[in-house]
Design a protein around this motif. Structure first.
Motif, short mmCIF file in Angstrom:
data_model
loop_
_atom_site.label_atom_id
_atom_site.label_comp_id
_atom_site.label_asym_id
_atom_site.label_seq_id
_atom_site.Cartn_x
_atom_site.Cartn_y
_atom_site.Cartn_z
N ALA A 182 15.13 61.33 75.15
CA ALA A 182 14.07 60.60 75.61
C ALA A 182 12.61 61.69 75.80
CB ALA A 182 14.09 59.74 76.94
N LEU A 183 12.74 62.67 76.31
CA LEU A 183 11.85 63.79 76.67
C LEU A 183 11.43 64.42 74.95
CD1 LEU A 183 13.49 65.87 79.60
CD2 LEU A 183 11.62 64.37 79.71
N LEU A 184 12.32 64.78 74.28
CA LEU A 184 12.02 65.26 73.06
C LEU A 184 11.10 64.08 72.33
CD1 LEU A 184 15.36 66.63 71.84
CD2 LEU A 184 13.22 67.99 72.48
N PHE B 106 12.15 70.42 75.96
CA PHE B 106 12.59 71.57 75.02
C PHE B 106 13.45 72.54 75.61
CE2 PHE B 106 9.23 70.12 72.30
CZ PHE B 106 9.06 70.92 71.29
N LEU B 107 13.23 72.81 76.92
CA LEU B 107 14.18 73.74 77.67
C LEU B 107 15.65 73.18 77.47
CD1 LEU B 107 14.56 76.24 79.17
CD2 LEU B 107 14.09 75.25 81.23
N ARG B 108 15.84 71.89 77.91
CA ARG B 108 17.11 71.42 77.75
C ARG B 108 17.80 71.52 76.70
NH1 ARG B 108 17.29 66.08 81.82
NH2 ARG B 108 19.53 66.03 81.00
N ARG C 147 19.53 81.31 72.61
CA ARG C 147 19.25 82.51 73.61
C ARG C 147 18.53 81.88 74.86
NH1 ARG C 147 19.29 87.79 70.03
NH2 ARG C 147 21.31 87.60 68.73
N PRO C 148 19.06 82.00 76.07
CA PRO C 148 18.35 81.68 77.22
C PRO C 148 16.90 82.18 77.35
CG PRO C 148 20.52 82.12 77.79
CD PRO C 148 20.40 82.60 76.44
N PHE C 149 16.80 83.64 76.90
CA PHE C 149 15.31 84.16 77.09
C PHE C 149 14.44 83.43 76.15
CE2 PHE C 149 12.45 87.34 75.32
CZ PHE C 149 11.64 87.47 76.44
N LEU C 150 14.78 83.44 74.80
CA LEU C 150 14.17 82.64 73.57
C LEU C 150 13.81 80.93 74.07
CD1 LEU C 150 12.73 82.87 71.09
CD2 LEU C 150 15.10 82.23 69.89
N ALA C 151 14.92 80.40 74.66
CA ALA C 151 14.64 78.94 75.04
C ALA C 151 13.55 78.85 76.38
CB ALA C 151 16.00 78.56 75.66
N SER D 91 9.86 77.23 75.77
CA SER D 91 9.49 76.23 76.66
C SER D 91 8.31 76.45 77.55
CB SER D 91 10.56 75.79 77.38
OG SER D 91 11.64 75.36 76.51
N ILE D 92 8.06 77.82 78.01
CA ILE D 92 6.92 78.19 78.65
C ILE D 92 5.68 77.91 77.98
CG2 ILE D 92 5.77 80.09 79.89
CD1 ILE D 92 8.90 80.84 81.02
N ALA D 93 5.91 78.41 76.85
CA ALA D 93 4.77 78.06 75.83
C ALA D 93 4.30 76.81 75.71
CB ALA D 93 4.92 78.64 74.28
#
Length: 234
Positions: free
Chosen positions: A30-32, A95-97, A105-109, A113-115
């Protein structure tokens, strides 16, 4: 007193265990879907609001002009922009979820998502502080908007085998790169009569990755969901 207990088959047990993750997946999807709507909302607001601004030109005038102190009806436009910012923030969580559940990879995720979140903050602050307020655009809070073309391409590259979608990601980076010397003043051209056109091209490179990215993640997410369901049924 004897307690009656019903023994569950491995298949039933697996389905019960998967019940909660199933709800989480539905929430992520739903978020996507909200994310997929972002570029349509961004470019749709000016189309609806333009008739309320006498003499408005999509080539000459920027989207911010519709909510500025020169506009006849700025309040509805700024309210719509605020809602768009909120929707983008909601999509960023999706996006993060999705990234994390798909094994990115968590860093890239988190960076990707922050962007998206930064884009949402910039949009939100644009509605709260209409042009010509210096806080319009969010300043440092919205700087992630300009990183989206590159970051989204890196984060989304492995999420699809479609040459068309990957071609879009590459073309979007090239378009953004082509806009840098124009918008920064490195190339001397008279931008006064094409401010709106240039702003929309730049916005295309920043907002469409959210919609396309959400589509790519949703498609991949559904494929993984079907695979997980099939494994439980075996």
């Amino acid at each position: 007193m004897k307690e009656n207990r019903r023994l569950l088959s491995p298949r039933q047990s697996g389905r019960n265990i998967a019940a909660h993750p199933e709800k989480a997946r539905s929430g992520t999807e739903a978020l996507l879907r909200v994310g997929m709507a972002i570029p349509f909302l961004y470019f749709g607001i000016p189309i609806i609001a333009a008739p309320l601004y006498p003499g408005y030109s999509f080539i000459r005038n920027t989207a911010s002009d519709l909510g500025s102190n020169h506009a006849v009806y700025p309040l509805p436009v700024n309210a719509a922009i605020i809602l768009l910012g909120i929707a983008t923030l909601i999509a960023a969580f999706g996006f993060l979820r999705a990234f994390l559940r798909l094994g990115t990879r968590p860093f890239l995720a988190w960076i990707a998502s922050i962007a998206v979140c930064s884009n949402g903050l910039g949009t939100l602050l644009s509605g709260i502080f209409p042009s010509p307020d210096p806080r319009h655009g969010g300043g440092v809070w919205g700087i992630g908007t300009f990183l989206l073309p590159l970051i989204s391409a890196i984060a989304l590259w492995k999420q699809s085998d479609s040459r068309l979608l990957k071609g879009y990601l590459v073309a979007n980076i090239l378009l953004f790169a082509a806009m840098i010397p124009i918008m920064s003043g490195m190339v001397e051209i008279d931008k006064s009569m094409i401010r709106g056109l240039l702003q929309r091209i730049l916005a295309f490179t920043a907002y469409t990755p959210i919609g396309v990215g959400a589509y790519m993640l949703l498609k991949r997410f559904r494929s993984k969901r079907r695979a997980d369901t099939d494994s439980l049924d075996k």
